[in-house]
Design an enzyme around this catalytic site. Structure first.
Site, PDB file in Angstrom:
ATOM      1  CB  SER A 268      -7.697  -0.928   6.978  1.00 19.85           C
ATOM      2  OG  SER A 268      -6.801  -0.651   8.441  1.00 19.85           O
TER       3      SER A 268
ATOM      4  CE1 TYR B  54      -3.330  -2.665   4.526  1.00 21.74           C
ATOM      5  CE2 TYR B  54      -3.484  -1.265   6.246  1.00 21.74           C
ATOM      6  CZ  TYR B  54      -3.844  -2.287   5.898  1.00 21.74           C
ATOM      7  OH  TYR B  54      -4.792  -2.967   6.297  1.00 21.74           O
TER       8      TYR B  54
END
Length: 254
Positions: free
Chosen positions: A145, A159
């Site tokens: 990501s 995350y």
């Protein structure tokens, strides 16, 4: 000239295959001849993905954070005489969490996100690499990501950390596995509305936040799941035979 995007000789395993990027990746490979193994914890949705991919595709309900579940998966594949030569570690996400102040985050919350986003990629790669080494060929593509390269729009510390860790794992494994002709690369997507989680994020931004997000993208628009699938196809293709340890940002330009 041989088509570099002909995958009729490949067996491709995709995690997080129930929806979004994972489903788009499965379909992209299946449409180009690959034998697809779709894995996810969402049984009915992953079975739907496999059905869309055609008769040769298989669906497995698997918790990729569990070493035991992964062992069962690969034992089942071995019983079917299937050897995975292309692994796409796509499973991840925020597991239903929202951003909160550091001092309020529980260790269990931290562990839950790291387990699926980082541990899962490690465990799946560890299991798949045995067959890849035996055949002296393999392709591992991790889906991280922009959060692993910058900061997370979600504000979730675990995350951002897990995705950054996955990028580090990509680079390390590329050097370790290179002698066996196994490449390891990483696709870092920008924000794409591809699943219920990202839809919630999009709605939470409100019209002003949505406009601000798009204004910060060079191409002034959001991407689609197929954009990520196309990057994966490249890394898996013969055109990427001498490409390893790389991170490709697919984010419309930042």
């Amino acid at each position: 000239m041989q088509n570099p995007f002909d995958y009729s000789h490949r067996t491709v395993l995709v995690t997080g295959a129930a929806q979004g990027f994972g489903r788009a990746i499965c379909l992209a490979f299946a449409q180009r001849g690959a034998r697809v193994i779709a894995c996810d914890i969402q049984k009915h949705l992953v079975e739907e993905t496999a059905a869309l991919c055609g008769e040769t595709a298989l669906a497995y309900e698997v918790d990729i954070s569990s070493p035991e579940a992964i062992s069962v998966l690969f034992s089942s594949l071995e019983a079917r005489h299937l050897s995975v030569d292309t692994l796409v570690n796509n499973a991840g996400g925020v597991v239903g969490q929202q951003g909160q102040p550091l001092e309020e985050v529980t260790f269990a919350q931290w562990q839950a996100i790291v387990a699926v986003n980082l541990n899962g990629a490690f465990l799946m790669s560890q299991a798949a690499v045995v067959g890849m080494k035996a055949h002296k060929f393999g392709r591992i593509i991790n889906i991280s990501s922009r959060a692993g390269l910058d900061i997370s729009l979600t504000g979730i510390q675990a995350y951002a950390s897990a995705k950054a860790g996955q990028i580090g794992l990509t680079r390390q494994l590329a050097h370790e596995l290179g002698p066996w002709n196994i490449t390891v690369n990483n696709v870092a997507p920008g924000f794409i509305r591809s699943n219920p989680s990202t839809e919630k994020q999009w709605e939470a931004m409100g019209s002003e936040g949505q406009k601000r997000l798009i204004d910060n993208i060079a191409l002034k628009r959001l991407g689609v799941a197929e954009d990520i699938a196309h990057a994966v196809l490249y890394f898996a293709s013969d055109w990427a035979n001498w490409v390893t340890g790389q991170i490709l940002s697919v984010d419309g330009g930042k």
